[in-house]
Design a protein around this motif. Structure first.
Motif, PDB file in Angstrom:
ATOM      1  N   UNK A   1     -11.697  -8.892   0.932  1.00 22.94           N
ATOM      2  CA  UNK A   1     -10.493  -9.598   0.508  1.00 22.94           C
ATOM      3  C   UNK A   1      -9.299  -8.677   0.685  1.00 22.94           C
ATOM      4  N   UNK A   2      -8.106  -9.243   0.574  1.00 18.75           N
ATOM      5  CA  UNK A   2      -6.884  -8.456   0.704  1.00 18.75           C
ATOM      6  C   UNK A   2      -6.769  -7.458  -0.441  1.00 18.75           C
ATOM      7  N   UNK A   3      -7.083  -7.887  -1.663  1.00 18.49           N
ATOM      8  CA  UNK A   3      -6.983  -6.990  -2.826  1.00 18.49           C
ATOM      9  C   UNK A   3      -7.941  -5.813  -2.696  1.00 18.49           C
ATOM     10  N   UNK A   4      -9.144  -6.045  -2.171  1.00 19.73           N
ATOM     11  CA  UNK A   4     -10.096  -4.945  -1.981  1.00 19.73           C
ATOM     12  C   UNK A   4      -9.558  -3.948  -0.967  1.00 19.73           C
ATOM     13  N   UNK A   5      -8.965  -4.433   0.123  1.00 22.42           N
ATOM     14  CA  UNK A   5      -8.431  -3.534   1.136  1.00 22.42           C
ATOM     15  C   UNK A   5      -7.241  -2.748   0.608  1.00 22.42           C
ATOM     16  N   UNK A   6      -6.392  -3.385  -0.201  1.00 20.26           N
ATOM     17  CA  UNK A   6      -5.271  -2.662  -0.806  1.00 20.26           C
ATOM     18  C   UNK A   6      -5.793  -1.535  -1.701  1.00 20.26           C
ATOM     19  N   UNK A   7      -6.789  -1.848  -2.521  1.00 17.20           N
ATOM     20  CA  UNK A   7      -7.367  -0.845  -3.410  1.00 17.20           C
ATOM     21  C   UNK A   7      -7.956   0.330  -2.627  1.00 17.20           C
ATOM     22  N   UNK A   8      -8.697   0.046  -1.561  1.00 16.40           N
ATOM     23  CA  UNK A   8      -9.330   1.108  -0.785  1.00 16.40           C
ATOM     24  C   UNK A   8      -8.296   1.947  -0.041  1.00 16.40           C
ATOM     25  N   UNK A   9      -7.269   1.307   0.509  1.00 15.82           N
ATOM     26  CA  UNK A   9      -6.226   2.054   1.217  1.00 15.82           C
ATOM     27  C   UNK A   9      -5.458   2.974   0.273  1.00 15.82           C
ATOM     28  N   UNK A  10      -5.147   2.482  -0.920  1.00 17.26           N
ATOM     29  CA  UNK A  10      -4.453   3.317  -1.898  1.00 17.26           C
ATOM     30  C   UNK A  10      -5.362   4.437  -2.383  1.00 17.26           C
ATOM     31  N   UNK A  11      -6.634   4.122  -2.544  1.00  9.48           N
ATOM     32  CA  UNK A  11      -7.598   5.093  -3.051  1.00  9.48           C
ATOM     33  C   UNK A  11      -7.670   6.332  -2.169  1.00  9.48           C
TER      34      UNK A  11
ATOM     35  N   UNK B   1       0.839  -1.208   0.000  1.00 10.26           N
ATOM     36  CA  UNK B   1       0.000   0.000   0.000  1.00 10.26           C
ATOM     37  C   UNK B   1       0.872   1.255   0.000  1.00 10.26           C
ATOM     38  N   UNK B   2       1.914   1.262   0.821  1.00 10.60           N
ATOM     39  CA  UNK B   2       2.788   2.436   0.890  1.00 10.60           C
ATOM     40  C   UNK B   2       3.527   2.660  -0.420  1.00 10.60           C
ATOM     41  N   UNK B   3       3.997   1.591  -1.049  1.00 12.04           N
ATOM     42  CA  UNK B   3       4.719   1.729  -2.317  1.00 12.04           C
ATOM     43  C   UNK B   3       3.817   2.320  -3.399  1.00 12.04           C
ATOM     44  N   UNK B   4       2.610   1.774  -3.546  1.00 12.62           N
ATOM     45  CA  UNK B   4       1.706   2.271  -4.586  1.00 12.62           C
ATOM     46  C   UNK B   4       1.264   3.697  -4.273  1.00 12.62           C
ATOM     47  N   UNK B   5       0.901   3.958  -3.025  1.00 11.40           N
ATOM     48  CA  UNK B   5       0.470   5.302  -2.642  1.00 11.40           C
ATOM     49  C   UNK B   5       1.586   6.323  -2.828  1.00 11.40           C
ATOM     50  N   UNK B   6       2.817   5.927  -2.516  1.00 12.19           N
ATOM     51  CA  UNK B   6       3.940   6.847  -2.648  1.00 12.19           C
ATOM     52  C   UNK B   6       4.215   7.191  -4.104  1.00 12.19           C
ATOM     53  N   UNK B   7       4.161   6.181  -4.974  1.00  9.10           N
ATOM     54  CA  UNK B   7       4.394   6.440  -6.402  1.00  9.10           C
ATOM     55  C   UNK B   7       3.355   7.416  -6.939  1.00  9.10           C
ATOM     56  N   UNK B   8       2.080   7.159  -6.640  1.00 10.58           N
ATOM     57  CA  UNK B   8       1.018   8.049  -7.125  1.00 10.58           C
ATOM     58  C   UNK B   8       1.151   9.434  -6.504  1.00 10.58           C
ATOM     59  N   UNK B   9       1.395   9.489  -5.192  1.00  7.82           N
ATOM     60  CA  UNK B   9       1.508  10.776  -4.516  1.00  7.82           C
ATOM     61  C   UNK B   9       2.697  11.594  -4.974  1.00  7.82           C
ATOM     62  N   UNK B  10       3.845  10.941  -5.183  1.00 11.25           N
ATOM     63  CA  UNK B  10       5.037  11.661  -5.641  1.00 11.25           C
ATOM     64  C   UNK B  10       4.832  12.218  -7.041  1.00 11.25           C
ATOM     65  N   UNK B  11       4.235  11.428  -7.921  1.00 14.27           N
ATOM     66  CA  UNK B  11       3.988  11.909  -9.285  1.00 14.27           C
ATOM     67  C   UNK B  11       3.034  13.096  -9.268  1.00 14.27           C
ATOM     68  N   UNK B  12       1.940  12.991  -8.496  1.00 10.53           N
ATOM     69  CA  UNK B  12       0.978  14.097  -8.432  1.00 10.53           C
ATOM     70  C   UNK B  12       1.605  15.339  -7.820  1.00 10.53           C
ATOM     71  N   UNK B  13       2.353  15.184  -6.735  1.00 11.94           N
ATOM     72  CA  UNK B  13       2.996  16.333  -6.110  1.00 11.94           C
ATOM     73  C   UNK B  13       4.064  16.955  -6.979  1.00 11.94           C
TER      74      UNK B  13
END
Length: 369
Positions: free
Chosen positions: A229-239, A177-189
């Motif tokens: 499921x785990x995939x649903x929670x990953x998606x929601x946390x990143x979202x 979750x942190x890796x995906x969120x960081x990539x998206x957040x860094x690109x947007x910022x």
């Protein structure tokens, strides 16, 4: 591959922080053990020797017929009849007196006086998986015993096995979750801070609207609509978590875009993407890495909170949050509370110490040793 001089200096600076170094060693060791959870805690044998052939039940499916039984379903390795069939090379007498035949084979290597090709069963150190129901004679949660080193939970499942699998799940979940969120957040910022103007204005309004959405309510609603499921929670946390780094990265890019080296790169015709991610981003890493432990700790805590409320992972998943809820519901068994607290405290403390050293290693104002 040899490290560059800069990365060598960063590594030396990280090692100079002894607390961070030892935290990395301890957490790496614990996480490495949890990655081998199937070898440490499993209700299937790791190795079985039957009639001279080797089998790996923890990896493959074997029916009872494969060991001389009658059923086509998977062998129930904990039953004395199945263990007797394996050890005695499929002797039919195992159905009449499995304990007696098993003892004779183990002591003398014979069945009713006749020599047999003695089998072999290698069990994991903890002969239970995270979902194995342990026979505790109707007591649940069960106390600490020689059979269950940390007791059992309210569903008669071994607590130590669930802690091992839950530790792996929590760390892996937080890293993904942190890796995906960081990539998206860094690109947007980076886009906001580098280009500024209308682009920055539009992004800021979108992020303000998105951040105002009550994420907990949305997660609860979606958990009720969709299968958890785990995939649903990953998606929601990143979202809902990708906006955490946007403000920090945006501020660093706004500050750095007018520096002399950026102007020189533009004058030389270097593209915007190369300037953003090859020149400006490395200088913004210190502020970004400072927030990393908060993201990882926050993700682990959020998952634990949702599991505690019953809106996180499925009930069958080895969740540490479910263990904390069971501790609250079973105050007569304080070992559950101690295990949940100690596991979380150890995990979060080590993560914070590690990233303290990572921050020092990437800080250009630090004196390298």
């Amino acid at each position: 591959m040899a490290l560059s001089p800069l990365n060598q200096r960063r590594w030396r600076n990280f090692k100079a922080n002894r607390r961070a170094l030892w935290s990395l060693i301890i957490l790496g060791f614990l996480y490495g053990l949890s990655l081998c959870a199937e070898l440490l805690a499993n209700d299937h044998p790791l190795l079985v020797r039957y009639q001279g052939q080797w089998h790996t039940p923890f990896l493959n499916f074997y029916s009872e017929q494969a060991f001389g039984g009658d059923l086509r379903t998977e062998a129930e390795y904990s039953l004395p009849e199945v263990q007797c069939l394996i050890m005695s090379a499929g002797a039919l007498e195992c159905w009449d007196d499995p304990e007696g035949i098993l003892a004779e084979v183990q002591e003398q290597g014979t069945v009713l006086g006749q020599p047999v090709d003695k089998g072999y069963i290698l069990w994991a150190p903890i002969p239970y998986s995270y979902k194995t129901i342990v026979n505790t004679r109707g007591v649940a949660p069960g106390p600490i015993t020689a059979q269950n080193w940390l007791g059992t939970d309210d569903a008669s499942r071994d607590v130590l096995a669930r802690v091992i699998y839950g530790f792996r799940l929590s760390i892996t979940f937080a890293l993904v979750v942190t890796a995906i969120s960081s990539v998206v957040g860094v690109i947007a910022g980076a886009i906001q801070g580098y280009f500024g103007g209308l682009t920055d204005l539009v992004f800021q309004r979108v992020i303000e609207i998105w951040s105002s959405i009550p994420s907990l309510y949305v997660i609860i609603i979606l958990s009720a609509v969709f299968s958890r499921s785990v995939s649903l929670m990953v998606f929601l946390m990143v979202l809902f978590g990708w906006t955490a780094l946007v403000g920090v990265v945006r501020a660093e890019f706004l500050r750095a875009r007018n520096f002399e080296y950026v102007r020189a790169a533009k004058a030389l015709g270097v593209g915007d993407m190369a300037i953003m991610f090859r020149h400006v981003l490395p200088n913004a890493m210190v502020a970004t890495l400072t927030f990393m432990p908060f993201l990882i700790v926050g993700t682990i805590s959020a998952l634990a909170g949702l599991d505690y409320l019953g809106f996180g992972l499925p009930a069958s998943a080895p969740s540490l949050g479910q263990l904390a809820r069971q501790a609250q519901q079973n105050l007569q068994m304080p070992s559950l509370a101690f295990v949940a607290f100690f596991t979380y405290a150890t995990m979060l403390t080590l993560i914070v110490f590690i990233f303290e050293g990572v921050r020092d290693a990437f800080d250009p104002r630090k004196t390298f040793r």
